[in-house]
Design a protein around this motif. Structure first.
Motif, PDB file in Angstrom:
ATOM      1  N   VAL A  54      79.826  14.382  43.198  1.00  0.00           N
ATOM      2  CA  VAL A  54      77.459  15.362  43.911  1.00  0.00           C
ATOM      3  C   VAL A  54      76.778  14.704  45.016  1.00  0.00           C
ATOM      4  O   VAL A  54      77.050  13.825  44.924  1.00  0.00           O
ATOM      5  N   ALA A  55      76.485  16.259  45.102  1.00  0.00           N
ATOM      6  CA  ALA A  55      75.851  15.655  47.094  1.00  0.00           C
ATOM      7  C   ALA A  55      74.170  15.491  46.222  1.00  0.00           C
ATOM      8  O   ALA A  55      73.513  16.523  45.805  1.00  0.00           O
ATOM      9  N   TRP A  56      74.189  14.008  46.201  1.00  0.00           N
ATOM     10  CA  TRP A  56      73.085  13.857  45.791  1.00  0.00           C
ATOM     11  C   TRP A  56      71.580  14.208  46.489  1.00  0.00           C
ATOM     12  O   TRP A  56      70.449  14.292  45.447  1.00  0.00           O
ATOM     13  N   GLN A  57      71.869  14.323  47.600  1.00  0.00           N
ATOM     14  CA  GLN A  57      70.730  14.188  49.047  1.00  0.00           C
ATOM     15  C   GLN A  57      70.354  15.782  48.883  1.00  0.00           C
ATOM     16  O   GLN A  57      69.385  16.087  49.156  1.00  0.00           O
ATOM     17  N   SER A  58      71.241  16.375  48.574  1.00  0.00           N
ATOM     18  CA  SER A  58      70.861  18.029  48.280  1.00  0.00           C
ATOM     19  C   SER A  58      70.137  18.331  47.427  1.00  0.00           C
ATOM     20  O   SER A  58      68.734  18.880  47.673  1.00  0.00           O
ATOM     21  N   LEU A  59      70.152  17.557  45.922  1.00  0.00           N
ATOM     22  CA  LEU A  59      69.315  17.844  44.312  1.00  0.00           C
ATOM     23  C   LEU A  59      68.148  16.912  45.131  1.00  0.00           C
ATOM     24  O   LEU A  59      66.773  17.305  44.659  1.00  0.00           O
ATOM     25  N   ASN A  89      66.367  16.889  47.763  1.00  0.00           N
ATOM     26  CA  ASN A  89      65.906  17.871  48.721  1.00  0.00           C
ATOM     27  C   ASN A  89      65.313  18.648  48.516  1.00  0.00           C
ATOM     28  O   ASN A  89      64.041  19.575  48.478  1.00  0.00           O
ATOM     29  N   SER A  90      65.900  19.241  47.205  1.00  0.00           N
ATOM     30  CA  SER A  90      65.470  20.621  47.081  1.00  0.00           C
ATOM     31  C   SER A  90      65.126  20.352  45.576  1.00  0.00           C
ATOM     32  O   SER A  90      63.863  21.485  44.352  1.00  0.00           O
ATOM     33  N   GLY A  91      64.503  19.599  45.689  1.00  0.00           N
ATOM     34  CA  GLY A  91      63.372  18.672  44.141  1.00  0.00           C
ATOM     35  C   GLY A  91      63.192  17.810  42.967  1.00  0.00           C
ATOM     36  O   GLY A  91      62.232  18.452  42.383  1.00  0.00           O
ATOM     37  N   VAL A  92      64.458  17.930  43.133  1.00  0.00           N
ATOM     38  CA  VAL A  92      65.113  17.310  42.016  1.00  0.00           C
ATOM     39  C   VAL A  92      64.440  15.694  41.647  1.00  0.00           C
ATOM     40  O   VAL A  92      65.047  15.123  42.526  1.00  0.00           O
ATOM     41  N   LYS A  93      64.391  15.343  40.776  1.00  0.00           N
ATOM     42  CA  LYS A  93      63.136  13.647  40.896  1.00  0.00           C
ATOM     43  C   LYS A  93      63.801  12.920  39.670  1.00  0.00           C
ATOM     44  O   LYS A  93      64.385  11.913  39.590  1.00  0.00           O
ATOM     45  N   TRP A  94      65.145  13.287  38.957  1.00  0.00           N
ATOM     46  CA  TRP A  94      65.743  12.888  37.518  1.00  0.00           C
ATOM     47  C   TRP A  94      67.056  13.424  37.240  1.00  0.00           C
ATOM     48  O   TRP A  94      67.454  14.678  36.871  1.00  0.00           O
ATOM     49  N   THR A 138      80.150   6.662  38.150  1.00  0.00           N
ATOM     50  CA  THR A 138      79.929   5.668  39.139  1.00  0.00           C
ATOM     51  C   THR A 138      79.026   6.126  39.903  1.00  0.00           C
ATOM     52  O   THR A 138      78.154   6.015  40.870  1.00  0.00           O
ATOM     53  N   GLN A 139      80.288   6.938  40.533  1.00  0.00           N
ATOM     54  CA  GLN A 139      79.571   7.632  41.265  1.00  0.00           C
ATOM     55  C   GLN A 139      77.878   8.701  41.468  1.00  0.00           C
ATOM     56  O   GLN A 139      77.323   8.731  41.937  1.00  0.00           O
ATOM     57  N   GLN A 140      78.093   9.464  40.010  1.00  0.00           N
ATOM     58  CA  GLN A 140      76.146   9.896  39.992  1.00  0.00           C
ATOM     59  C   GLN A 140      75.617   9.831  39.653  1.00  0.00           C
ATOM     60  O   GLN A 140      75.266   9.883  40.162  1.00  0.00           O
ATOM     61  N   TYR A 141      76.215   7.877  38.612  1.00  0.00           N
ATOM     62  CA  TYR A 141      75.315   7.565  38.102  1.00  0.00           C
ATOM     63  C   TYR A 141      74.477   6.092  39.156  1.00  0.00           C
ATOM     64  O   TYR A 141      73.365   6.534  39.171  1.00  0.00           O
ATOM     65  N   ASN A 142      75.298   5.343  40.281  1.00  0.00           N
ATOM     66  CA  ASN A 142      74.539   5.403  41.297  1.00  0.00           C
ATOM     67  C   ASN A 142      74.534   5.944  42.384  1.00  0.00           C
ATOM     68  O   ASN A 142      73.661   5.419  42.724  1.00  0.00           O
ATOM     69  N   GLY A 143      74.936   6.925  42.391  1.00  0.00           N
ATOM     70  CA  GLY A 143      73.919   7.940  43.620  1.00  0.00           C
ATOM     71  C   GLY A 143      73.380   7.919  43.410  1.00  0.00           C
ATOM     72  O   GLY A 143      72.156   8.527  44.065  1.00  0.00           O
ATOM     73  N   SER A 144      72.912   8.505  42.138  1.00  0.00           N
ATOM     74  CA  SER A 144      71.455   9.124  41.983  1.00  0.00           C
ATOM     75  C   SER A 144      70.232   7.989  41.630  1.00  0.00           C
ATOM     76  O   SER A 144      69.450   8.581  42.460  1.00  0.00           O
ATOM     77  N   TYR A 145      70.631   7.203  41.286  1.00  0.00           N
ATOM     78  CA  TYR A 145      69.881   6.068  41.425  1.00  0.00           C
ATOM     79  C   TYR A 145      69.249   5.140  43.807  1.00  0.00           C
ATOM     80  O   TYR A 145      68.420   5.103  43.614  1.00  0.00           O
ATOM     81  N   ALA A 146      70.248   5.641  44.169  1.00  0.00           N
ATOM     82  CA  ALA A 146      70.351   5.092  45.134  1.00  0.00           C
ATOM     83  C   ALA A 146      69.420   6.589  45.911  1.00  0.00           C
ATOM     84  O   ALA A 146      68.868   5.924  47.016  1.00  0.00           O
ATOM     85  N   ILE A 147      69.546   7.229  45.548  1.00  0.00           N
ATOM     86  CA  ILE A 147      69.160   8.413  46.425  1.00  0.00           C
ATOM     87  C   ILE A 147      67.261   8.361  46.272  1.00  0.00           C
ATOM     88  O   ILE A 147      66.569   8.856  46.672  1.00  0.00           O
ATOM     89  N   TYR A 188      66.596  24.407  31.024  1.00  0.00           N
ATOM     90  CA  TYR A 188      66.434  25.881  30.710  1.00  0.00           C
ATOM     91  C   TYR A 188      67.610  26.927  31.569  1.00  0.00           C
ATOM     92  O   TYR A 188      67.604  28.424  31.213  1.00  0.00           O
ATOM     93  N   THR A 189      68.353  26.234  32.016  1.00  0.00           N
ATOM     94  CA  THR A 189      69.585  27.054  32.629  1.00  0.00           C
ATOM     95  C   THR A 189      70.448  26.185  32.542  1.00  0.00           C
ATOM     96  O   THR A 189      70.944  24.670  33.190  1.00  0.00           O
ATOM     97  N   SER A 190      72.130  26.294  33.077  1.00  0.00           N
ATOM     98  CA  SER A 190      73.048  26.010  33.108  1.00  0.00           C
ATOM     99  C   SER A 190      73.668  26.454  34.924  1.00  0.00           C
ATOM    100  O   SER A 190      74.689  26.362  34.475  1.00  0.00           O
ATOM    101  N   THR A 191      72.894  26.938  35.388  1.00  0.00           N
ATOM    102  CA  THR A 191      72.679  28.187  37.148  1.00  0.00           C
ATOM    103  C   THR A 191      72.330  27.061  37.481  1.00  0.00           C
ATOM    104  O   THR A 191      71.474  28.540  37.819  1.00  0.00           O
ATOM    105  N   GLY A 192      72.716  26.316  37.395  1.00  0.00           N
ATOM    106  CA  GLY A 192      71.237  25.664  38.632  1.00  0.00           C
ATOM    107  C   GLY A 192      71.621  25.973  40.271  1.00  0.00           C
ATOM    108  O   GLY A 192      72.882  26.574  40.336  1.00  0.00           O
ATOM    109  N   PRO A 193      70.628  26.252  40.799  1.00  0.00           N
ATOM    110  CA  PRO A 193      71.169  26.498  42.046  1.00  0.00           C
ATOM    111  C   PRO A 193      71.859  25.394  43.260  1.00  0.00           C
ATOM    112  O   PRO A 193      72.389  26.181  44.282  1.00  0.00           O
ATOM    113  N   ILE A 194      72.075  24.759  42.645  1.00  0.00           N
ATOM    114  CA  ILE A 194      72.829  23.354  43.786  1.00  0.00           C
ATOM    115  C   ILE A 194      74.237  22.706  42.753  1.00  0.00           C
ATOM    116  O   ILE A 194      74.703  23.677  43.363  1.00  0.00           O
TER     117      ILE A 194
END
Length: 282
Positions: free
Chosen positions: A89-94, A96-101, A118-127, A256-262
């Motif tokens: 997952v490109a956490w930086q892009s998320l 930047n789009s306003g995702v906070k959790w 590991t990449q998803q869990y730690n990556g979201s934390y690191a960002i 609210y959706t399964s078709t997120g913008p990113i």
């Protein structure tokens, strides 16, 4: 299907032979990663491979995909949930789009662990996101207690660091068979209680329950016994949250959706960022 160019000097087929080969190729079934590869005895698609289930998968099939939420004067905080379906997952892009959790699938049943966890869990934390883990329940395979322990042992734990949300029990339509996993309503309520009681004993936190109102009514008889203890994450792909399952006067999170913008399913926390932090801190 890949196309190959012929170098000069190679043997050419006649137009009729080429056309016949093309028609034969078009008749072949297209197989996508994670898709069913065989039909059932009744002609329906075969169930997906074990472990590929993800949050909200049943909502699209059973409840449909509605519009995006209307603007609200109530402050809400954008979030996302991901699984191995999203891969790296490109956490930086998320961010930047306003995702906070974020919530990340950790486990399913007692047989699966997300290889991208590991990449998803730690990556979201690191960002900078507040993040947690979720478990996709399969009540027809093992007990609630066994699955809660598998979850906690493989990423679903909790710590009071201000950045870790309590674990989520994802209980929804069965992608592998009967919607209610072959359990009667009383047995399903007992299974959920077994999971949530064990999770609290292991972590000191009450698990969040993710579900859809229509599934909850069908498979638990709209049981009202969890609203006082377990925060609700409700799935409804429409412009409003709509009716909540019995026992919950308010929702904590809304998918609210399964078709997120990113990437991933998108969600709104029912409150400002400080309320997300409060849930993390317990």
């Amino acid at each position: 299907m890949p196309l190959h160019r012929h170098r000069s000097g190679t043997t050419r087929r006649s137009p009729l032979a080429t056309g016949a080969a093309l028609l034969a190729a078009l008749a072949l079934p297209l197989t996508l990663p994670g898709a069913a590869t065989a039909a059932g005895a009744d002609g329906s698609a075969a169930p997906p491979a074990r472990g590929t289930a993800r949050m909200g998968q049943g909502v699209v099939e059973h409840d449909g995909q509605g519009g995006l939420p209307k603007d609200s004067r109530v402050v809400q905080t954008e979030g996302v949930d991901v699984s191995s379906h999203q891969g790296t997952v490109a956490w930086q892009s998320l961010w930047n789009s306003g995702v906070k959790w974020a919530y990340v699938k950790a486990t399913e049943g007692t047989y699966y662990k997300n290889p991208y966890f590991t990449q998803q869990y730690n990556g979201s934390y690191a960002i900078g996101m507040i993040r947690g883990a979720y478990h996709f329940a399969t009540p027809d395979t093992t007990s609630g207690a066994a699955q809660a322990n598998h979850f906690v042992d493989n990423g679903g734990g909790w710590s009071r660091d201000g950045k870790t949300l309590p674990g989520v029990l994802d209980i929804e339509w069965n992608p592998y068979g009967a919607s209610c996993y072959g359990l009667g309503q009383a047995a399903m309520v007992g299974w959920i209680r077994d999971f949530t009681t064990t999770y609290r004993a292991r972590t000191g936190r009450d698990a969040v329950i993710y579900t859809a109102t229509s599934w909850w009514k069908e498979c638990t008889g709209d049981n009202a016994g969890f609203g006082a203890t377990n925060p609700l994450w409700v799935a409804r792909y429409d412009t409003t949250v709509g009716e909540l399952p019995a026992g919950w006067p308010v929702h904590t999170m809304w998918q609210y959706t399964s078709t997120g913008p990113i990437v991933g399913d998108h969600n709104r926390f029912n409150g400002a960022l400080d309320r997300v932090q409060a849930l993390a801190n317990g």
